[in-house]
Design an enzyme around this catalytic site. Structure first.
Site, PDB file in Angstrom:
ATOM      1  N   ASP A   1     -22.553  19.906 -29.312  1.00 50.69           N
ATOM      2  CA  ASP A   1     -23.607  18.917 -29.556  1.00 50.69           C
ATOM      3  C   ASP A   1     -24.458  19.321 -30.754  1.00 50.69           C
ATOM      4  O   ASP A   1     -24.589  20.515 -31.048  1.00 50.69           O
ATOM      5  CB  ASP A   1     -24.475  18.818 -28.289  1.00 50.69           C
ATOM      6  CG  ASP A   1     -25.335  17.573 -28.285  1.00 50.69           C
ATOM      7  OD1 ASP A   1     -25.125  16.678 -29.136  1.00 50.69           O
ATOM      8  OD2 ASP A   1     -26.236  17.491 -27.425  1.00 50.69           O
TER       9      ASP A   1
ATOM     10  N   ASN B   1     -24.374  17.687 -33.987  1.00 56.71           N
ATOM     11  CA  ASN B   1     -23.879  17.354 -35.331  1.00 56.71           C
ATOM     12  C   ASN B   1     -24.791  16.362 -36.035  1.00 56.71           C
ATOM     13  O   ASN B   1     -25.063  16.475 -37.229  1.00 56.71           O
ATOM     14  CB  ASN B   1     -22.485  16.705 -35.253  1.00 56.71           C
ATOM     15  CG  ASN B   1     -21.444  17.626 -34.677  1.00 56.71           C
ATOM     16  OD1 ASN B   1     -21.649  18.822 -34.601  1.00 56.71           O
ATOM     17  ND2 ASN B   1     -20.313  17.060 -34.260  1.00 56.71           N
ATOM     18  N   GLY B   2     -25.247  15.361 -35.266  1.00 56.62           N
ATOM     19  CA  GLY B   2     -26.090  14.307 -35.854  1.00 56.62           C
ATOM     20  C   GLY B   2     -27.391  14.893 -36.386  1.00 56.62           C
ATOM     21  O   GLY B   2     -27.805  14.613 -37.523  1.00 56.62           O
ATOM     22  N   ARG B   3     -28.040  15.722 -35.563  1.00 58.86           N
ATOM     23  CA  ARG B   3     -29.314  16.322 -35.991  1.00 58.86           C
ATOM     24  C   ARG B   3     -29.113  17.255 -37.183  1.00 58.86           C
ATOM     25  O   ARG B   3     -29.931  17.311 -38.093  1.00 58.86           O
ATOM     26  CB  ARG B   3     -29.967  17.074 -34.816  1.00 58.86           C
ATOM     27  CG  ARG B   3     -30.821  16.169 -33.947  1.00 58.86           C
ATOM     28  CD  ARG B   3     -31.100  16.791 -32.608  1.00 58.86           C
ATOM     29  NE  ARG B   3     -29.912  16.758 -31.762  1.00 58.86           N
ATOM     30  CZ  ARG B   3     -29.789  17.428 -30.620  1.00 58.86           C
ATOM     31  NH1 ARG B   3     -30.772  18.192 -30.194  1.00 58.86           N
ATOM     32  NH2 ARG B   3     -28.697  17.320 -29.903  1.00 58.86           N
ATOM     33  N   TRP B   4     -28.029  17.971 -37.166  1.00 57.96           N
ATOM     34  CA  TRP B   4     -27.722  18.889 -38.279  1.00 57.96           C
ATOM     35  C   TRP B   4     -27.642  18.106 -39.596  1.00 57.96           C
ATOM     36  O   TRP B   4     -28.174  18.537 -40.617  1.00 57.96           O
ATOM     37  CB  TRP B   4     -26.395  19.587 -37.972  1.00 57.96           C
ATOM     38  CG  TRP B   4     -26.003  20.688 -38.905  1.00 57.96           C
ATOM     39  CD1 TRP B   4     -26.298  22.009 -38.784  1.00 57.96           C
ATOM     40  CD2 TRP B   4     -25.195  20.557 -40.086  1.00 57.96           C
ATOM     41  NE1 TRP B   4     -25.727  22.725 -39.817  1.00 57.96           N
ATOM     42  CE2 TRP B   4     -25.051  21.857 -40.632  1.00 57.96           C
ATOM     43  CE3 TRP B   4     -24.582  19.485 -40.739  1.00 57.96           C
ATOM     44  CZ2 TRP B   4     -24.319  22.106 -41.792  1.00 57.96           C
ATOM     45  CZ3 TRP B   4     -23.859  19.737 -41.900  1.00 57.96           C
ATOM     46  CH2 TRP B   4     -23.734  21.029 -42.410  1.00 57.96           C
TER      47      TRP B   4
ATOM     48  N   ASN C   1     -19.411   7.739 -25.535  1.00 50.30           N
ATOM     49  CA  ASN C   1     -19.622   7.728 -26.992  1.00 50.30           C
ATOM     50  C   ASN C   1     -19.249   6.400 -27.660  1.00 50.30           C
ATOM     51  O   ASN C   1     -19.630   6.152 -28.803  1.00 50.30           O
ATOM     52  CB  ASN C   1     -18.863   8.884 -27.671  1.00 50.30           C
ATOM     53  CG  ASN C   1     -19.500  10.242 -27.454  1.00 50.30           C
ATOM     54  OD1 ASN C   1     -18.830  11.274 -27.481  1.00 50.30           O
ATOM     55  ND2 ASN C   1     -20.820  10.278 -27.255  1.00 50.30           N
ATOM     56  N   TRP C   2     -18.519   5.530 -26.934  1.00 52.63           N
ATOM     57  CA  TRP C   2     -18.199   4.203 -27.508  1.00 52.63           C
ATOM     58  C   TRP C   2     -19.469   3.395 -27.751  1.00 52.63           C
ATOM     59  O   TRP C   2     -19.445   2.425 -28.496  1.00 52.63           O
ATOM     60  CB  TRP C   2     -17.274   3.416 -26.576  1.00 52.63           C
ATOM     61  CG  TRP C   2     -15.944   4.057 -26.353  1.00 52.63           C
ATOM     62  CD1 TRP C   2     -15.547   4.738 -25.245  1.00 52.63           C
ATOM     63  CD2 TRP C   2     -14.829   4.090 -27.256  1.00 52.63           C
ATOM     64  NE1 TRP C   2     -14.260   5.195 -25.399  1.00 52.63           N
ATOM     65  CE2 TRP C   2     -13.793   4.804 -26.615  1.00 52.63           C
ATOM     66  CE3 TRP C   2     -14.599   3.573 -28.543  1.00 52.63           C
ATOM     67  CZ2 TRP C   2     -12.553   5.028 -27.211  1.00 52.63           C
ATOM     68  CZ3 TRP C   2     -13.359   3.797 -29.140  1.00 52.63           C
ATOM     69  CH2 TRP C   2     -12.360   4.514 -28.479  1.00 52.63           C
TER      70      TRP C   2
ATOM     71  N   ARG D   1     -27.973  19.525 -20.329  1.00 52.16           N
ATOM     72  CA  ARG D   1     -27.282  18.504 -19.513  1.00 52.16           C
ATOM     73  C   ARG D   1     -25.797  18.788 -19.560  1.00 52.16           C
ATOM     74  O   ARG D   1     -25.316  19.382 -20.515  1.00 52.16           O
ATOM     75  CB  ARG D   1     -27.466  17.102 -20.138  1.00 52.16           C
ATOM     76  CG  ARG D   1     -28.814  16.522 -20.070  1.00 52.16           C
ATOM     77  CD  ARG D   1     -28.737  15.038 -20.487  1.00 52.16           C
ATOM     78  NE  ARG D   1     -28.374  14.873 -21.894  1.00 52.16           N
ATOM     79  CZ  ARG D   1     -29.236  14.850 -22.898  1.00 52.16           C
ATOM     80  NH1 ARG D   1     -30.518  15.009 -22.678  1.00 52.16           N
ATOM     81  NH2 ARG D   1     -28.826  14.685 -24.141  1.00 52.16           N
TER      82      ARG D   1
ATOM     83  N   SER E   1     -23.591  16.110 -19.089  1.00 45.38           N
ATOM     84  CA  SER E   1     -23.050  14.886 -19.695  1.00 45.38           C
ATOM     85  C   SER E   1     -21.627  14.539 -19.268  1.00 45.38           C
ATOM     86  O   SER E   1     -20.775  14.245 -20.112  1.00 45.38           O
ATOM     87  CB  SER E   1     -23.142  14.966 -21.220  1.00 45.38           C
ATOM     88  OG  SER E   1     -24.481  15.081 -21.611  1.00 45.38           O
TER      89      SER E   1
ATOM     90  N   GLU F   1     -20.489  29.230 -14.861  1.00 51.58           N
ATOM     91  CA  GLU F   1     -21.784  29.646 -15.393  1.00 51.58           C
ATOM     92  C   GLU F   1     -22.080  28.731 -16.585  1.00 51.58           C
ATOM     93  O   GLU F   1     -21.157  28.257 -17.248  1.00 51.58           O
ATOM     94  CB  GLU F   1     -21.702  31.096 -15.898  1.00 51.58           C
ATOM     95  CG  GLU F   1     -21.343  32.097 -14.835  1.00 51.58           C
ATOM     96  CD  GLU F   1     -22.533  32.443 -13.939  1.00 51.58           C
ATOM     97  OE1 GLU F   1     -23.677  32.269 -14.387  1.00 51.58           O
ATOM     98  OE2 GLU F   1     -22.289  32.874 -12.804  1.00 51.58           O
TER      99      GLU F   1
HETATM  100  C1  FPP Z   1     -22.157  15.560 -30.594  1.00 54.27           C
HETATM  101  O1  FPP Z   1     -23.094  15.599 -31.637  1.00 54.27           O
HETATM  102  C2  FPP Z   1     -20.821  15.562 -31.121  1.00 54.27           C
HETATM  103  C3  FPP Z   1     -19.892  14.583 -30.923  1.00 54.27           C
HETATM  104  C4  FPP Z   1     -20.093  13.349 -30.173  1.00 54.27           C
HETATM  105  C5  FPP Z   1     -18.589  14.687 -31.531  1.00 54.27           C
HETATM  106  C6  FPP Z   1     -17.951  16.026 -31.427  1.00 54.27           C
HETATM  107  C7  FPP Z   1     -17.029  16.120 -32.512  1.00 54.27           C
HETATM  108  C8  FPP Z   1     -16.884  17.182 -33.313  1.00 54.27           C
HETATM  109  C9  FPP Z   1     -17.548  18.482 -33.185  1.00 54.27           C
HETATM  110  C10 FPP Z   1     -16.009  17.133 -34.444  1.00 54.27           C
HETATM  111  C11 FPP Z   1     -14.603  16.995 -34.203  1.00 54.27           C
HETATM  112  C12 FPP Z   1     -13.926  17.809 -33.205  1.00 54.27           C
HETATM  113  C13 FPP Z   1     -12.604  17.918 -33.247  1.00 54.27           C
HETATM  114  C14 FPP Z   1     -11.841  18.578 -32.191  1.00 54.27           C
HETATM  115  C15 FPP Z   1     -11.884  17.364 -34.364  1.00 54.27           C
HETATM  116  P1  FPP Z   1     -24.140  14.444 -31.676  1.00 54.27           P
HETATM  117  O2  FPP Z   1     -23.646  13.394 -32.599  1.00 54.27           O
HETATM  118  O3  FPP Z   1     -24.427  13.936 -30.299  1.00 54.27           O
HETATM  119  O4  FPP Z   1     -25.383  15.169 -32.251  1.00 54.27           O
HETATM  120  P2  FPP Z   1     -26.903  14.769 -32.026  1.00 54.27           P
HETATM  121  O5  FPP Z   1     -27.163  14.983 -30.560  1.00 54.27           O
HETATM  122  O6  FPP Z   1     -27.620  15.735 -32.893  1.00 54.27           O
HETATM  123  O7  FPP Z   1     -27.057  13.353 -32.439  1.00 54.27           O
END
Ligand code: FPP
Length: 239
Positions: free
Chosen positions: A17, A19-22, A65-66, A191, A193, A204
């Site tokens: 989790d 990626n979006g914030r990063w 996620n959809w 969480r 999720s 754990e």
């Molecule tokens: C959650 O970050 C991440 C995802 C919903 C996607 C996970 C996908 C990857 C790490 C990349 C691809 C993986 C593979 C195996 C190719 P978020 O978008 O919920 O972040 P946020 O909570 O900061 O918005």
């Protein structure tokens, strides 16, 4: 063969989790973060054999996620196709056995074909079992498993009197995997999720603040070493 002296986790599951914030922190679109996140997967996979982790299961896309924007969903699907195409050779050369869990019905045919190919290509590998959860939800998995179990009862293949705790796991997507010992979630959210609900009953948990694109070998190793010092009793008491 499992090493009896090994006290670390055999199976680690990760909710990747943040990626979006990063990406937002860098003034970039969310997909930029997902691409950065995908690039972190290889390092974590390659760390596994060095620290005795035999099974790694990662949550790439949930049944929830959809609900994200069409642009983000399409971008993620395209990223998965690209990831499999680009990483297949490296994963195979490393000896990773790749499996996918989740419901494939909503995934596009091209992606499903790539998933099938990667599973077939790596089917005989043993250095680490990498399971990628794609369109996966724990409740959805239990519902799909229950449906198949009910079909077996209806057709006379399964006697309902024999159904116990060992029965349902045989119908889950994870039927060939051991239960996770350690579940890690990055990005500060505490969480689970809908991830591996049945399978994580005795796992754990580690909830860490690091955003997934910043996660790597050192932190993964430290979390697994920390696990080795824990006292797991599975609901019983210490002898
Ligand atoms: C959650 O970050 C991440 C995802 C919903 C996607 C996970 C996908 C990857 C790490 C990349 C691809 C993986 C593979 C195996 C190719 P978020 O978008 O919920 O972040 P946020 O909570 O900061 O918005």
């Amino acid at each position: 063969m499992a090493d009896p002296a090994h006290t670390g986790p055999r199976h680690v599951a990760i909710i990747m989790d943040g990626n979006g914030r990063w990406a937002t922190q860098r003034g970039r679109p969310r997909l930029f973060g997902h691409h950065a996140g995908a690039r972190r997967v290889r390092e974590v996979v390659e760390t596994c054999p060095d620290i005795g982790v035999e099974y790694l299961t990662i949550f790439a896309f949930s049944t929830e996620n959809w609900k994200r924007t069409q642009v983000e969903v399409a971008g993620l699907m395209s990223l998965f196709r690209r990831y499999i195409t680009k990483e297949a050779r490296a994963l195979n050369e490393f000896g990773a056995r790749v499996r996918f869990i989740g419901d494939r019905v909503r995934l596009d045919k091209k992606l499903i074909a790539l998933m099938d190919e990667l599973e077939a290509l790596t089917a005989h590998n043993t250095s680490v079992h990498l399971t990628i959860a794609l369109n996966y939800g724990g409740r959805d998995e239990v519902a799909r498993a229950t449906k198949r179990l009910a079909e077996d009862v209806a057709s006379g293949k399964l006697d309902p009197e024999t159904v116990d705790e060992e029965t349902l796991p045989k119908y889950l997507d994870t039927y060939v995997l051991p239960d996770p010992d350690l579940v890690i979630r990055t990005s500060g959210e505490a969480r689970i999720s809908n991830f591996l609900l049945w399978q994580s009953a005795y796992a754990e948990y580690e909830f860490i603040d690091t955003l997934w694109p910043d996660f790597g070998r050192a932190e993964f190793t430290a979390l697994c070493e920390n696990y080795g010092g824990r006292d797991r009793r599975f609901g019983g008491v210490k002898p």
